[in-house]
Design a protein around this motif. Structure first.
Motif, PDB file in Angstrom:
ATOM      1  N   LEU A  52       8.116  86.258  47.293  1.00 28.50           N
ATOM      2  CA  LEU A  52       8.605  84.978  47.809  1.00 28.50           C
ATOM      3  C   LEU A  52       7.858  84.635  49.083  1.00 28.50           C
ATOM      4  CD1 LEU A  52      12.027  84.893  49.626  1.00 28.50           C
ATOM      5  CD2 LEU A  52      10.783  87.005  49.397  1.00 28.50           C
ATOM      6  N   ASN A  53       7.893  83.342  49.371  1.00 28.15           N
ATOM      7  CA  ASN A  53       7.384  82.819  50.646  1.00 28.15           C
ATOM      8  C   ASN A  53       5.921  83.148  50.957  1.00 28.15           C
ATOM      9  OD1 ASN A  53       9.883  81.802  50.825  1.00 28.15           O
ATOM     10  ND2 ASN A  53      10.573  83.110  52.498  1.00 28.15           N
ATOM     11  N   ASP A  82      11.888  78.568  48.340  1.00 29.83           N
ATOM     12  CA  ASP A  82      13.015  77.637  48.480  1.00 29.83           C
ATOM     13  C   ASP A  82      12.478  76.209  48.575  1.00 29.83           C
ATOM     14  OD1 ASP A  82      15.519  79.467  49.293  1.00 29.83           O
ATOM     15  OD2 ASP A  82      13.727  80.261  50.262  1.00 29.83           O
ATOM     16  N   PHE A 126      14.468  78.583  44.592  1.00 25.70           N
ATOM     17  CA  PHE A 126      15.843  79.010  44.860  1.00 25.70           C
ATOM     18  C   PHE A 126      16.697  77.763  45.093  1.00 25.70           C
ATOM     19  CE2 PHE A 126      13.294  82.626  46.673  1.00 25.70           C
ATOM     20  CZ  PHE A 126      13.577  83.516  45.655  1.00 25.70           C
ATOM     21  N   ARG A 140      24.859  75.482  57.232  1.00 22.97           N
ATOM     22  CA  ARG A 140      24.248  75.247  55.923  1.00 22.97           C
ATOM     23  C   ARG A 140      24.911  74.121  55.142  1.00 22.97           C
ATOM     24  NH1 ARG A 140      21.626  80.730  53.522  1.00 22.97           N
ATOM     25  NH2 ARG A 140      20.271  79.144  52.614  1.00 22.97           N
ATOM     26  N   LYS A 179      22.616  78.988  43.764  1.00 21.69           N
ATOM     27  CA  LYS A 179      23.084  79.865  44.839  1.00 21.69           C
ATOM     28  C   LYS A 179      24.165  79.162  45.628  1.00 21.69           C
ATOM     29  CE  LYS A 179      19.500  78.422  48.067  1.00 21.69           C
ATOM     30  NZ  LYS A 179      18.200  78.702  48.670  1.00 21.69           N
ATOM     31  N   HIS A 180      24.899  79.854  46.465  1.00 20.71           N
ATOM     32  CA  HIS A 180      24.997  81.296  46.679  1.00 20.71           C
ATOM     33  C   HIS A 180      26.362  81.667  46.145  1.00 20.71           C
ATOM     34  CE1 HIS A 180      22.476  79.552  49.909  1.00 20.71           C
ATOM     35  NE2 HIS A 180      21.736  80.611  49.785  1.00 20.71           N
ATOM     36  N   MET A 223      21.922  83.533  42.426  1.00 22.82           N
ATOM     37  CA  MET A 223      21.855  84.379  43.621  1.00 22.82           C
ATOM     38  C   MET A 223      23.261  84.589  44.193  1.00 22.82           C
ATOM     39  SD  MET A 223      19.850  83.549  47.196  1.00 22.82           S
ATOM     40  CE  MET A 223      18.238  83.357  46.496  1.00 22.82           C
ATOM     41  N   PHE A 226      25.711  86.123  50.596  1.00 19.56           N
ATOM     42  CA  PHE A 226      25.722  87.200  51.584  1.00 19.56           C
ATOM     43  C   PHE A 226      27.132  87.703  51.892  1.00 19.56           C
ATOM     44  CE2 PHE A 226      21.707  85.223  53.485  1.00 19.56           C
ATOM     45  CZ  PHE A 226      20.898  86.323  53.254  1.00 19.56           C
ATOM     46  N   ASP A 258      20.398  87.995  47.496  1.00 21.85           N
ATOM     47  CA  ASP A 258      19.847  87.233  48.610  1.00 21.85           C
ATOM     48  C   ASP A 258      19.055  88.214  49.493  1.00 21.85           C
ATOM     49  OD1 ASP A 258      19.143  85.230  50.319  1.00 21.85           O
ATOM     50  OD2 ASP A 258      21.148  84.418  50.569  1.00 21.85           O
ATOM     51  N   TYR A 259      18.368  87.650  50.458  1.00 22.76           N
ATOM     52  CA  TYR A 259      17.427  88.396  51.306  1.00 22.76           C
ATOM     53  C   TYR A 259      18.086  89.623  51.956  1.00 22.76           C
ATOM     54  CZ  TYR A 259      13.022  88.238  53.948  1.00 22.76           C
ATOM     55  OH  TYR A 259      11.768  88.484  54.448  1.00 22.76           O
ATOM     56  N   MET A 290      16.045  91.441  46.371  1.00 20.71           N
ATOM     57  CA  MET A 290      15.133  90.720  47.260  1.00 20.71           C
ATOM     58  C   MET A 290      15.044  91.412  48.616  1.00 20.71           C
ATOM     59  SD  MET A 290      15.455  86.884  48.887  1.00 20.71           S
ATOM     60  CE  MET A 290      15.588  85.892  47.435  1.00 20.71           C
ATOM     61  N   TRP A 397      14.863  73.743  56.286  1.00 19.60           N
ATOM     62  CA  TRP A 397      14.463  74.080  54.921  1.00 19.60           C
ATOM     63  C   TRP A 397      13.491  73.052  54.353  1.00 19.60           C
ATOM     64  CZ3 TRP A 397      14.691  78.708  53.303  1.00 19.60           C
ATOM     65  CH2 TRP A 397      15.832  79.503  53.392  1.00 19.60           C
ATOM     66  N   GLU A 466      20.284  77.588  57.941  1.00 19.96           N
ATOM     67  CA  GLU A 466      20.773  78.973  57.957  1.00 19.96           C
ATOM     68  C   GLU A 466      20.879  79.538  59.371  1.00 19.96           C
ATOM     69  OE1 GLU A 466      18.781  81.655  55.293  1.00 19.96           O
ATOM     70  OE2 GLU A 466      19.997  83.349  55.986  1.00 19.96           O
TER      71      GLU A 466
HETATM   72  C1  BGC Z   1      18.822  82.439  52.132  1.00 16.73           C
HETATM   73  C2  BGC Z   1      18.600  81.978  50.712  1.00 16.73           C
HETATM   74  C3  BGC Z   1      17.144  81.897  50.405  1.00 16.73           C
HETATM   75  C4  BGC Z   1      16.493  83.235  50.694  1.00 16.73           C
HETATM   76  C5  BGC Z   1      15.015  83.264  50.392  1.00 16.73           C
HETATM   77  C6  BGC Z   1      18.008  83.669  52.477  1.00 16.73           C
HETATM   78  O1  BGC Z   1      18.048  83.944  53.837  1.00 16.73           O
HETATM   79  O2  BGC Z   1      20.189  82.707  52.302  1.00 16.73           O
HETATM   80  O3  BGC Z   1      19.205  80.735  50.526  1.00 16.73           O
HETATM   81  O4  BGC Z   1      16.945  81.519  49.078  1.00 16.73           O
HETATM   82  O5  BGC Z   1      16.673  83.539  52.065  1.00 16.73           O
HETATM   83  O6  BGC Z   1      14.277  82.489  51.251  1.00 16.73           O
END
Ligand code: BGC
Length: 716
Positions: A52-53, A82, A126, A140, A179-180, A223, A226, A258-259, A290, A397, A466
């Motif tokens: 990811l990312n 995301d 996501f 959020r 999610k979530h 997903m 948390f 989730d992360y 993840m 985001w 977040e």
């Molecule tokens: C967020 C998720 C997000 C994930 C990946 C987490 O911190 O809660 O919504 O998809 O990171 O970036």
């Protein structure tokens, strides 16, 4: 299956691991930094199933190529990100988009973001985030569609359809992840990641339906959240993940934590170590982990110890490979992503035009004493406030969107009215802890000398999203004082509001002649604001989350129960002893769910039911007549509400059951029809079932605290 038969256990487990692309920075000969920090070895490098990312298509191409060269099974990695409200061309935040009540617009914007994201190498997003919310302190809320479960589900489903496109295996089409799960938005005190305690009927009726709607719409992944839900963190919560999700709802897609949420089972005080954390997550059906390394480090050992079987692992690997197959990755692991395609696809004039339209459809005219729209004939404009010439309006985001690519309010007005003199004064900061009034005099002078004043206020974009929660929901810093001075100097003032959440702006509301809430409007925010201010667009957005009068009213939402001691609207501002109210504030919010004005004047002319009785087999049609009693064409969202007057559970005073946004020409009258069927009248009863109970229902139109017509309906 053949592929799986040829894989080692380590290779299979690798498919269940997802890491941030930054673990791969550096060449494979240079395995240092994040890779080591994550406890990964060089051997793990070619086994990891997804990332990811990453930065862009260039990085994605390099990582995929290197991976395929190193992986003897030649299984492509899948790249996730995301993509929340746009990839590079950013449209309004979801809380704003929901308030457009326009599913076609949501699909159009989402489709655009899918094509842009895919050109840059994103294969799974996501999205949608459909967490139900009632507390504006939670940062959020900007990612959700607010406090209406049906709306949340409809908008989630629209996004899934648009991301998928015609054929998920083709470029431009993404897989989705809802999610979530579940009730992340119920965080106590609006503090992110905080625990959630909710009764089953509140969960079933308000929090869970939108996730279910996304599953019904064919979402590919899910997903877990948390938070601790009723004592157990979601990823290890067997009631949630096994009973509800897999057994009741039959979800067969891929679940991704989730992360680091698996790792956090240790901090939650549920698992003693990573191995135990991995055990709980895997046992409860979490397929991909993840950014924590419990699976990759301990799953093999747990299979050898007989805690899990290799067949269980194979079943998960199969699901992940099937997803990769559906995405067409075995044919084209890059799905056509390249720097050239990305350059051609992103931030085009067409995309900018779409998000400009979206930003004006989502803006909500909260108040208008008649100053708006402004005439274009004015010669001198004072543009005052921290958002007057501020690029930071795309919202949290924003993926690969860049603040500097956005159009500021000043730029938007300047390009619409090139000959007008615009005086810009920032006036003060938008930060809560920056108290500097030194520009007040200049702001007042500019206001006095101008024909009209546009006062651009709000909270910074990183005050929502977040981890960004607030205990004070008023305008941060000295913005209220600035507003008082400026409006005192020139009453021909309209406020443009920038925010990622409902704000408690009672003070501003009491002094401002007009307030146009832009939310965080995205890349074309300034142009959209100019369109609305000067009448080239007519506001039609509604709020989908209640604006409180004071933060002390939170959580506040329209679909609440009556209590045994309610107070009447007429007595709202008084203290009513021994009634359910406050000494120092009324119960009514500042702006209710569904509120949003227009430059047109919509007059509701009636609500008629085809019958005053409904049965399981005989639905009823509701006809609502609305006239546009003005000389400006406009759009109105017509809403249908119900109330179950007596039932075995105390039912909400109102629940929206249907809506439709219609365009009504100047002077025109339209009739909007809705079918009411018995299933819309159900609730989760004390025997743990969705049921409807015979008896009296009230059917209404209007919105939340402002119902216009109400009529009886008997369920037989
Ligand atoms: C967020 C998720 C997000 C994930 C990946 C987490 O911190 O809660 O919504 O998809 O990171 O970036």
């Amino acid at each position: 299956k053949k592929l799986i038969d040829g894989m080692t256990v380590e290779e299979k487990i690798g498919q269940l691991a997802q890491f941030n692309a930054n673990v791969f920075s550096g060449s494979d000969a240079d395995i240092t930094g994040p890779l080591v920090k994550n406890g990964l070895t060089g051997d793990d490098l070619y086994r990891i199933g997804s990332l990811l990312n990453f930065k862009d298509s260039k990085e994605m191409n390099e990582l995929q190529k290197r991976h395929l060269e190193g992986d003897r099974n030649k299984i492509p990695m899948v790249f996730m990100m995301d993509v929340i409200h746009g990839y590079r061309t950013i449209f309004p935040i979801p809380l704003a988009l929901g308030g457009s009540f326009d599913t076609e617009l949501v699909e159009e914007c989402t489709r655009m973001s899918a094509v842009e994201a895919s050109s840059a190498g994103v294969q799974v997003t996501f999205t949608p985030m459909v967490d139900y919310v009632r507390d504006a302190r939670w940062g959020r809320v900007m990612e959700t569609c607010g406090e209406e479960p049906i709306l949340n589900g409809i908008m989630g489903a629209a996004q899934i359809k648009a991301f998928h496109g015609e054929d998920m295996s083709k470029a431009g089409c993404l897989a989705t992840c809802v999610k979530h799960f579940a009730a992340y938005g119920g965080a106590e005190a609006g503090r992110d990641y905080n625990q959630v305690e909710l009764s089953e009927h509140i969960l079933r009726e308000f929090y869970l339906p939108a996730y279910k709607a996304c599953i019904d719409a064919g979402v590919d992944m899910l997903m877990p959240s948390f938070n601790v839900l009723n004592g157990v963190p979601a990823v290890a919560n067997s009631w949630l993940m096994k009973k509800v999700l897999r057994e009741e709802w039959g979800f067969e897609g891929v679940v991704i934590s989730d992360y680091d949420a698996v790792g956090e089972l240790i901090t939650h005080g549920i698992a003693a170590d990573k191995k135990e954390a991995a055990k709980y997550a895997f046992k409860n059906g979490c397929d991909i982990e993840m950014c924590s390394n419990g699976y990759i480090k301990h799953l093999k050992e747990m299979i050898e110890e007989g805690i899990f079987t290799e067949e269980q692992l194979d079943a998960v690997v199969l699901k992940i490979l099937e997803l990769k197959k559906r995405l067409g990755l075995f044919e084209d692991p890059y799905k056509g992503a390249s720097p050239e395609t990305e350059e051609k696809t992103c931030l085009t004039a067409e995309n900018r035009a779409l998000v400009r339209k979206a930003a004006s459809e989502c803006a909500v005219l909260l108040k208008n004493d008649g100053v708006l729209p402004f005439s274009k004939e004015h010669k001198k404009i004072a543009l005052i406030g921290p958002f007057a010439d501020n690029h930071n309006i795309i919202g949290f985001w924003s993926c690969c969107g860049k603040n500097e690519e956005s159009v500021t309010v000043k730029q938007g007005i300047q390009s619409k009215l090139p000959d007008v003199e615009i005086k810009v004064v920032k006036g003060c900061s938008d930060k809560w802890n920056e108290i500097d009034k030194s520009e007040f005099d200049e702001a007042v002078k500019a206001a006095r000398e101008a024909d009209i004043v546009i006062l651009c206020l709000g909270e910074p974009q990183n005050y929502s999203g977040e981890g960004n929660c607030r205990t004070d929901l008023d305008l941060p810093g000295v913005q209220n004082e600035l507003a008082e001075k400026v409006i005192g100097a020139n009453s021909n003032t309209a406020v443009l509001l920038f925010t990622g959440r409902p704000l408690a702006i009672s003070k501003l509301d009491s002094i401002a002649p007009a307030i146009l809430n832009m939310w965080f409007p995205g890349t074309e925010g300034g142009n959209a604001a100019a369109d609305l201010l000067f009448g080239d667009a007519n506001p039609s957005g509604k709020i989908t989350m209640t604006f409180p009068k004071s933060v002390g009213q939170c959580p506040i939402y329209y679909n609440h129960t009556n209590t045994g001691r309610p107070i009447s609207k007429q007595r709202d501002e008084m203290h009513n002893p021994y009634a359910s109210n406050y000494i120092d504030c009324g119960n009514l919010p500042l702006y209710s769910f569904g509120h949003g004005l227009s430059y047109s004047n919509f007059v509701y002319k009636g609500l008629e039911l085809s019958s005053d009785k409904i049965t399981k087999d005989a639905p009823v049609t509701a006809k609502i007549t609305v006239k546009n009693d003005s000389n400006i064409a406009g759009k109105e969202t017509v809403m249908l509400y119900m109330r179950d007057v007596y039932a075995s559970n105390s039912r909400p005073v109102q629940q929206m059951i249907a809506f439709e946004k219609v365009e009504i020409a100047a002077g025109e009258t339209k009739v909007v029809e809705f079918e009411i069927d018995e299933s819309m009248l159900r609730f989760w009863n004390n025997e743990h079932k969705f049921v409807s109970e015979p008896g009296l229902f009230k059917i209404s139109t209007g919105y939340a605290d402002h119902l216009i017509y109400t009529t009886d309906l008997i369920l037989e």
